[in-house]
Design an enzyme around this catalytic site. Structure first.
Site, short mmCIF file in Angstrom:
data_model
loop_
_atom_site.label_atom_id
_atom_site.label_comp_id
_atom_site.label_asym_id
_atom_site.label_seq_id
_atom_site.Cartn_x
_atom_site.Cartn_y
_atom_site.Cartn_z
N HIS A 1 48.20 27.52 35.55
CA HIS A 1 47.34 26.94 36.61
C HIS A 1 47.95 27.15 38.00
CE1 HIS A 1 44.07 23.68 37.31
NE2 HIS A 1 44.13 24.52 38.33
N ARG B 1 37.61 26.41 35.51
CA ARG B 1 38.13 25.13 35.05
C ARG B 1 38.32 25.19 33.54
NH1 ARG B 1 40.55 22.99 38.70
NH2 ARG B 1 40.38 20.91 37.76
#
Length: 310
Positions: free
Chosen positions: A273, A225
């Site tokens: 991402h 993350r």
């Protein structure tokens, strides 16, 4: 049919949203993307980084679904509705992550970037390479995804070790645990893969202190993350030679601003991402199945533990 409201950030392209709308229609669900009456009355929401307050304005919610396995964005909402929050776990989720991790480790191990530069220079520069068995891959966050990637890496020949918060053993692997085991683990890593969930304990964990404990030739693969990485510390470690290269797929701010120095750094491979982006068809099936369970009074799979944050 049950109405599911889709709450997306503004940068998500319309054609991407339409793919989901079509997939949900095939599952007998109506997916709305916007703020109409259906949205206000929706009992289910599929969201990615919802703006705080948006979900609390929907009084009929029975469950929230996350586009991804990471759900930290939901917890930025102080008034997050007290209904089940369900993370995305689809049949090819783990394989997609494994493809990304293995692909980038092999690219670094076999120095494909070096050969791409040599090709651009029309330079014939062969080099001897050591086998995968000479390298150790350390996976930080050795849960379902970590073990899936580890199995493929092990089959190729890499030595694979894992670190996890708990001391639960994993058959066939050397696993370190807790703060006490972290230094010994890091010292062994030719490649460090971060697959940790985001918690208060893992926020900022990849910093100068961690990088200093890695071998100087180590390569970072960051697919955990964004807030786990201190970007300034990564740049410093690469500039000082404390790290050889970094592959980064997740960021503190997304989309990553064009002026961010990570974009142009010669020792960083950056992706937007996409390491394990879910498949619309698979996610529609997961959500349809979960809704059927909820409507029948049952408890669906993959509910997030709000105390742990994942």
């Amino acid at each position: 049919a049950n109405v599911v409201r889709m709450v997306l950030p503004g940068y998500v392209p319309a054609h991407w949203a339409q793919t989901y709308i079509d997939a949900f229609a095939e599952q007998g669900l109506t997916l709305v993307d916007g703020d109409g009456d259906d949205a206000v009355g929706a009992r289910y929401v599929l969201a990615f980084r919802p703006v705080p307050g948006v979900l609390g304005a929907m009084p009929h919610l029975r469950a929230l679904f996350s586009f991804g396995a990471g759900v930290d964005a939901f917890f930025k909402d102080a008034d997050l509705p007290d209904v089940p929050l369900i993370k995305s776990v689809t049949p090819t989720h783990a394989m997609r992550m494994t493809e990304y991790v293995v692909g980038h480790i092999l690219a670094q191990h076999r120095e494909f970037l070096r050969y791409a530069k040599a090709q651009a220079d029309a330079a014939w520069k062969p080099k001897q390479h050591r086998p995968a068995s000479s390298k150790t891959v350390g996976i930080l966050g050795f849960g379902r995804l970590g073990q899936h990637a580890g199995a493929s890496l092990k089959q190729i020949g890499f030595n694979v070790i894992g670190w996890r918060a708990s001391d639960t053993p994993v058959d066939g692997y050397e696993v370190f645990s807790g703060q006490a085991g972290l230094s010994a683990f890091l010292g062994r890593c030719d490649f460090l893969v971060c697959l940790l969930p985001l918690t208060p304990e893992t926020t900022g964990i990849m910093n100068s202190d961690m990088f200093a404990q890695l071998p100087d030739h180590a390569v970072l693969i960051h697919v955990g993350r964004g807030p786990q990485l201190v970007e300034a510390d990564l740049i410093a470690a690469l500039d000082e030679g404390a790290l050889a290269h970094a592959v980064v797929d997740v960021f503190e701010q997304e989309p990553l601003p064009s002026e961010n120095p990570l974009w142009q750094h010669p020792k960083i491979t950056l992706t937007p991402h996409i390491a394990s982006a879910p498949d619309a068809q698979e996610q529609a099936v997961q959500i349809s199945d979960a809704i059927k369970v909820i409507e029948a009074g049952g408890t669906p799979d993959h509910i997030v533990d709000r105390m742990r944050g994942y």
